[in-house]
Design a protein around this motif. Sequence first.
Motif, short mmCIF file in Angstrom:
data_model
loop_
_atom_site.label_atom_id
_atom_site.label_comp_id
_atom_site.label_asym_id
_atom_site.label_seq_id
_atom_site.Cartn_x
_atom_site.Cartn_y
_atom_site.Cartn_z
N GLY A 411 0.79 -1.22 0.00
CA GLY A 411 0.00 0.00 0.00
C GLY A 411 0.82 1.27 0.00
N ALA A 412 0.21 2.35 -0.49
CA ALA A 412 0.89 3.63 -0.65
C ALA A 412 1.30 4.23 0.69
N ASP A 413 0.57 3.90 1.76
CA ASP A 413 0.87 4.48 3.08
C ASP A 413 1.64 3.52 3.97
N LEU A 414 2.31 2.54 3.38
CA LEU A 414 3.04 1.55 4.18
C LEU A 414 4.11 2.22 5.04
N ALA A 415 4.89 3.12 4.46
CA ALA A 415 5.95 3.79 5.23
C ALA A 415 5.35 4.59 6.37
N SER A 416 4.22 5.23 6.14
CA SER A 416 3.56 6.01 7.20
C SER A 416 3.06 5.09 8.31
N SER A 417 2.57 3.92 7.95
CA SER A 417 2.11 2.95 8.96
C SER A 417 3.27 2.48 9.82
N ARG A 418 4.39 2.20 9.20
CA ARG A 418 5.57 1.78 9.96
C ARG A 418 6.03 2.90 10.90
N SER A 419 6.03 4.12 10.41
CA SER A 419 6.44 5.25 11.24
C SER A 419 5.48 5.44 12.42
N LEU A 420 4.19 5.28 12.16
CA LEU A 420 3.20 5.41 13.23
C LEU A 420 3.40 4.34 14.30
N ALA A 421 3.67 3.11 13.87
CA ALA A 421 3.91 2.02 14.83
C ALA A 421 5.13 2.32 15.70
N GLU A 422 6.18 2.86 15.10
CA GLU A 422 7.38 3.24 15.87
C GLU A 422 7.04 4.34 16.86
N GLU A 423 6.30 5.32 16.39
CA GLU A 423 5.94 6.47 17.23
C GLU A 423 5.11 6.05 18.43
N LEU A 424 4.21 5.09 18.24
CA LEU A 424 3.32 4.64 19.31
C LEU A 424 3.96 3.55 20.18
N GLY A 425 5.15 3.11 19.81
CA GLY A 425 5.84 2.10 20.61
C GLY A 425 5.26 0.71 20.50
N VAL A 426 4.65 0.38 19.35
CA VAL A 426 4.02 -0.93 19.19
C VAL A 426 4.62 -1.71 18.03
N MET A 427 5.77 -1.29 17.54
CA MET A 427 6.38 -1.99 16.41
C MET A 427 6.67 -3.45 16.75
N ASP A 428 6.97 -3.72 18.01
CA ASP A 428 7.28 -5.10 18.40
C ASP A 428 6.02 -5.97 18.47
N ARG A 429 4.83 -5.36 18.37
CA ARG A 429 3.57 -6.12 18.38
C ARG A 429 3.08 -6.41 16.96
N ILE A 430 3.85 -6.00 15.96
CA ILE A 430 3.44 -6.18 14.57
C ILE A 430 4.46 -7.06 13.85
N ASP A 431 3.95 -8.00 13.07
CA ASP A 431 4.80 -8.76 12.17
C ASP A 431 4.35 -8.43 10.75
N TRP A 432 5.29 -7.95 9.93
CA TRP A 432 4.96 -7.50 8.58
C TRP A 432 5.13 -8.65 7.60
N ILE A 433 4.04 -8.99 6.91
CA ILE A 433 4.05 -10.13 5.99
C ILE A 433 3.68 -9.66 4.58
N ASP A 434 4.15 -10.39 3.58
CA ASP A 434 3.80 -10.07 2.20
C ASP A 434 2.34 -10.45 1.94
N PRO A 435 1.69 -9.82 0.94
CA PRO A 435 0.33 -10.23 0.57
C PRO A 435 0.27 -11.73 0.32
N LEU A 436 -0.80 -12.36 0.76
CA LEU A 436 -0.91 -13.81 0.69
C LEU A 436 -1.84 -14.25 -0.43
N PRO A 437 -1.44 -15.24 -1.23
CA PRO A 437 -2.37 -15.81 -2.21
C PRO A 437 -3.53 -16.49 -1.50
N ARG A 438 -4.57 -16.79 -2.26
CA ARG A 438 -5.84 -17.20 -1.65
C ARG A 438 -5.73 -18.36 -0.68
N HIS A 439 -5.07 -19.45 -1.05
CA HIS A 439 -4.99 -20.61 -0.17
C HIS A 439 -4.25 -20.26 1.12
N ALA A 440 -3.13 -19.56 0.98
CA ALA A 440 -2.36 -19.18 2.17
C ALA A 440 -3.15 -18.21 3.03
#
Length: 550
Positions: A411-440
Amino acid sequence: MDIPQAGTSWVDAFRRRHGRAPRVLHIGNIANNAYKIAKALNLGGLDCDVICHSYYHIMACPEWEEADGDFRFRDQFHPDWHEARLGDYERPRWFVQGELETCIAYLLARRRRDTALGEKLWKVLQHENRTRRFGPGGLLALLPQVLAPRTVRLRRRVKALFHDRKAAQRAARRIEAAIGTETRLRRALARLAAGVAAAAITAFQALLPFRAARAAYDAADSELQDQKARWARRFQESFPLRRDQLGEDEVTDFLRTSKLWAGLLQEYDIVQAYATDPIIPMLNGSHPYVAFEHGTLRVFSLEDNTTSRLTALAYNRADHVFITNGDCRDYAERIGVTRYSGIPHPVETPQALGVRGDPGSLRRRYGVSSLFLCPLRHDWAIKGTDRYIRALPLIKARLGPDFKLLATNWGADLASSRSLAEELGVMDRIDWIDPLPRHALLRMVGSVDIVFDQIALPVFGATAPEAIGAGTPVIMSYDSALTEWFIPEPAPILCAWTPDEIAAQVAVALDGSWRKEYEARARLWFERWHSIQAVAAEHLKVYSRLCPAG
């Protein structure tokens, strides 16, 4: 697949009358909607083709729906499928993806039963959609040292391979000369080069009529001028109060392209076009045609631009319109659409696809008790993804740190989302995964505790029903009043609009007694209102009216 009796009766009657199944062409394939619908209708006895021209995004490819694997691509908008491990999966020949002229030429060969030409054009399509590693790009990748200093110059010439017969012949001769025939490998590569050139020449010859049609249309200037004036007048007649009237010159490029479709559209009983593609059958005077919107009309109906004006006119003149997003009925009515019906997004449950979740394994992998999945793209204005990140400190205050959010790298706001997570101190509560095909994705949906869906618009797309069908709770913004006109029973969704409401609904979803009751209710709702059988049944109901068997 089980189809209601009314639908099968029409198909059977059509076969008796015409000696064949009803033929339907689906144009466009955003989010694989055309592929999924055509697949269901083909299983129900129809003869459907899908043409996905000049659009190669991973989520518009059948492999994304059907193949079970962990796909990682450098370019999500034009993936190299030949690099993926697809097992024995092969695309069905009724799904056609490539450049426009190649797609049309192949489908004409298919419909006219020219098997030899069809096979050659299919190979060209495989080169264009990157499902098979051969052709100029693949060949040059194998020969960086053999071709040495001439590679760059030769690459430019080979790029023209499928567009210029003489260039194809010259490129083949140069490649063969550079390779020589001293070894078995070199002989094999020489034969490959010759085969590629032969396929290119065949494709060039097959595509000549389309280029000739475009040139002839440009030459017949009086006809073009008449068409431009006619469509500008039709827009004014349909929308006399709109200030943004359609100018004659706006239609020029659309008319030139539409001429390429004329012969192909005649091969089908019904044309169903998605998003903005109903412009194509409209300009060709093809009837009956069905327009399928999946959020399209929010953007491309009332805006002051050429595509919106033509899309509004195409939906206005369609023989029928399918509306998948309840709020878009208002847009449809504002552009004068009167022949429409609501239809859910085509989705299948994990159970129907034989996919099973494994909650225990996933929790052990991440070392937490609770897992939340947010498969949304990071588009704050349209999807509201940032609100889920803003809710994480509140969830942490309620649950402690014993949870993880699985969020997509998309997504276009991915960098902003990462920055927001850092700012709020919750980056360690997020695992960033690639888009998943239907079965996965369905396997993941069946393994997590909660799915976080869009939280800006008040209606759902495909994600929420998939989770509901799997028995996994969904949190999202939702107003059942907008869809009750075609789904009278509200979906069992936990509604939230703000970070505080998200945190509160997380607590509800994690309650064991609530979850047990929810799972039974969710699957019943899905089977009643959102199954792929319901989608197919509505299509057959409309088709039988537009194209009577007699």
